[in-house]
Design a protein around this motif. Structure first.
Motif: not given
Length: 531
Positions: A198-214, A240-252
């Motif tokens: 996890i990378v904290m801060g607004e600039r690090g948001l993608i580290s949280r959202l893309l956990s399933p991809k990596f 879950l609702e805005l970013y569809n977290f459950r649908l993110i996969r390594p090939d997303t």
């Protein structure tokens, strides 16, 4: 550091088979009482969390034996127990022996996970050797509240954590730039033990959202905006609702909007809803970017920056990063839509001018009716543009193409002069727009940020000057009803909202991204619902 490679390893579920989203969603419980935590546990389950983190250091009073048994036994979800000391960013200031005793007690009462800091991990894990229940796992964590170290340093940190006997490594750093996340992604993918990165801060948001991809083991999401346990933590609802977290996969495929600021943008709402509606394996997110060239040099894979929208202040700076620029965008000198081809080359477009000009034309048609022979209702009109940045360039160019007489004003007069010359128009200082009315029935377009949230009480032109315009357009869409548009309506002018430009340019971007026609009705419904 080189660009991020997205040739990720095949990720497996806990049971060994491939799953759509291998990352657990954890809701931190930061209530001050046991009763509040019990309430929040039930909410976490209702929202869709997989696991709850019981933050013992947040409790105002704590009786280890009774409180732990209550919290663990009554939790409707698996439990992760933490008692974060103040020296690692938590709230616990008490005796260290008592703190570790409480964590061991949590294990005995049936907690699924314990999170313990690297500084004390070796001794703690040694103390429970031979006593661990079969399903129980120890997370060993390291927090850096200052920056994100080099890949080598992070790799050594993971090795140190692994050497303690940890089941899972947790690396938490701080983002000084969005590209810092790439180093965490690389470690997460290539580590020999499960990693929470996890990378904290607004600039690090993608580290949280893309956990399933990596292949991140879990990520944290707050139950509500005011209950975050670390900077930049999203809410579970958004995840879950805005970013569809459950649908993110390594090939997303990853799309997003590049800007600064960028969190106000509604583009993720529109594009993620559209992707989901047609079953596209893609996600769209906010990219808070300081240096656009550094961003593209780091995230160069077509699997990552598959396509980007581009907003203030990068619409011009991003030009130098492109391999190819659409001829119209090149003439305008600003881009807002970038597509990554399969070979990784970038082609850029400008869809702003289409969205804004068609919206203004339709507004004039409503006012005056259809024009003879299908000519543009802008033809011959005096069209005043405030602002000479990316949006201003799009408006000036688009209006000139439709036959309007263009007048450009800007805070920096030299920029207004330069743009006016390019479109065959006239330049005036921004300070003189209020007294500029050589004729009645002019069209006004605001392409400055004056009036944008949070400074919603500001306006770029005095109200008395608006009576000379038949139509006023504001490119700002947060808020939708800017002071400029409210006052224009009061003076009798027709108005065109910035949301129209956003929606219409979004249609074009969606088609460029996907090759599919945009779901126009869905876009409009979403903007109306979330205006």
């Amino acid at each position: 550091m080189g660009s991020l490679s997205l040739e990720t390893k095949k990720l497996q579920s806990r049971s060994g088979g491939f799953v759509s989203s291998p990352t657990l969603l954890c809701a931190p419980l930061v209530g001050a009482t046991v009763d509040q935590m019990l309430v929040d546990m039930r909410r976490a389950k209702e929202i869709g969390s997989d696991i709850v983190e019981i933050r013992l250091d947040c409790l105002r009073s704590f009786n280890p034996a009774s409180d732990l048994q209550t919290l663990i036994k009554r939790s409707p979800l698996p439990t992760l127990v933490t008692c974060r000391p103040i020296w690692e960013g938590g709230q616990y200031e008490g005796d260290e022996i008592k703190r570790q005793n409480a964590l061991r007690l949590a294990m005995e009462f049936g907690a699924d996970y314990i999170d313990v800091e690297l500084q004390v991990a070796h001794d703690f894990i040694s103390s429970i050797h031979g006593k661990k229940p079969g399903k129980f796992k120890v997370i060993v964590s390291s927090h850096n509240f200052h920056n994100t170290p080099s890949s080598e340093t992070i790799g050594n940190l993971v090795a140190s954590i692994q050497a303690t006997g940890a089941d899972i490594a947790k690396i938490v750093t701080t983002a000084l730039d969005i590209t810092d996340c790439a180093r965490i992604f690389q470690i997460t993918v290539h580590s020999h033990i499960p990693v929470i990165g996890i990378v904290m801060g607004e600039r690090g948001l993608i580290s949280r959202l893309l956990s399933p991809k990596f292949g991140g083991y879990l990520t944290y999401a707050a139950l509500e905006t005011g209950a975050i346990s670390a900077p930049g933590q999203p809410t579970a609802k958004d995840l879950l609702e805005l970013y569809n977290f459950r649908l993110i996969r390594p090939d997303t495929k990853v799309y997003g909007i590049i800007g600064k600021p960028v969190g106000h943008s509604k583009s993720p709402l529109l594009f993620n809803s559209a992707f989901k509606s047609v079953g596209l394996n893609a996600v769209y997110m906010h990219f808070l970017v300081d240096d656009v060239e550094k961003f593209f040099n780091t995230y160069s894979s077509p699997d990552f920056a598959s396509g980007c929208s581009c907003t203030i202040p990068h619409k011009e700076a991003a030009l130098k990063c492109m391999d190819e620029i659409d001829p119209i965008a090149k003439k305008i000198g600003a881009i807002n839509n970038i597509v990554s081809r399969p070979d990784g080359t970038l082609i850029a477009f400008n869809t702003d001018y289409i969205g804004a000009i068609t919206a203004i034309e339709d507004g004039l048609r409503e006012l005056y009716g259809a024009t003879p022979g299908g000519a543009s209702p802008l033809a011959g009109k005096l069209f005043v543009v405030m602002g000479a940045g990316g949006a201003g360039k799009s408006l000036a160019y688009g209006a000139a193409q439709k036959g309007a007489r263009v007048v450009v004003s800007n805070r920096t007069f030299e920029r207004a002069v330069d743009l006016a010359a390019k479109v065959g128009g006239k330049a005036i200082p921004l300070s003189e727009v209020g007294e500029f009315h050589p004729e009645e029935g002019m069209v006004l377009a605001n392409a400055t940020s004056v009036g944008m949230k949070p400074k919603v009480d500001e306006t770029p032109i005095p109200k008395h000057a608006l009576k000379h315009y038949c139509l006023v357009f504001d490119a700002i869409y947060t808020p939708k009803d800017t002071r400029l548009l409210r006052e224009a309506k009061e003076t009798g002018a027709a108005i065109v909202y910035g949301t129209e430009m956003l929606i219409r340019q979004g249609f074009e971007q969606y088609q460029n991204f996907t090759g599919l026609p945009a779901p126009q009705e869905l876009f409009r419904q979403l903007m109306q619902k979330h205006a």
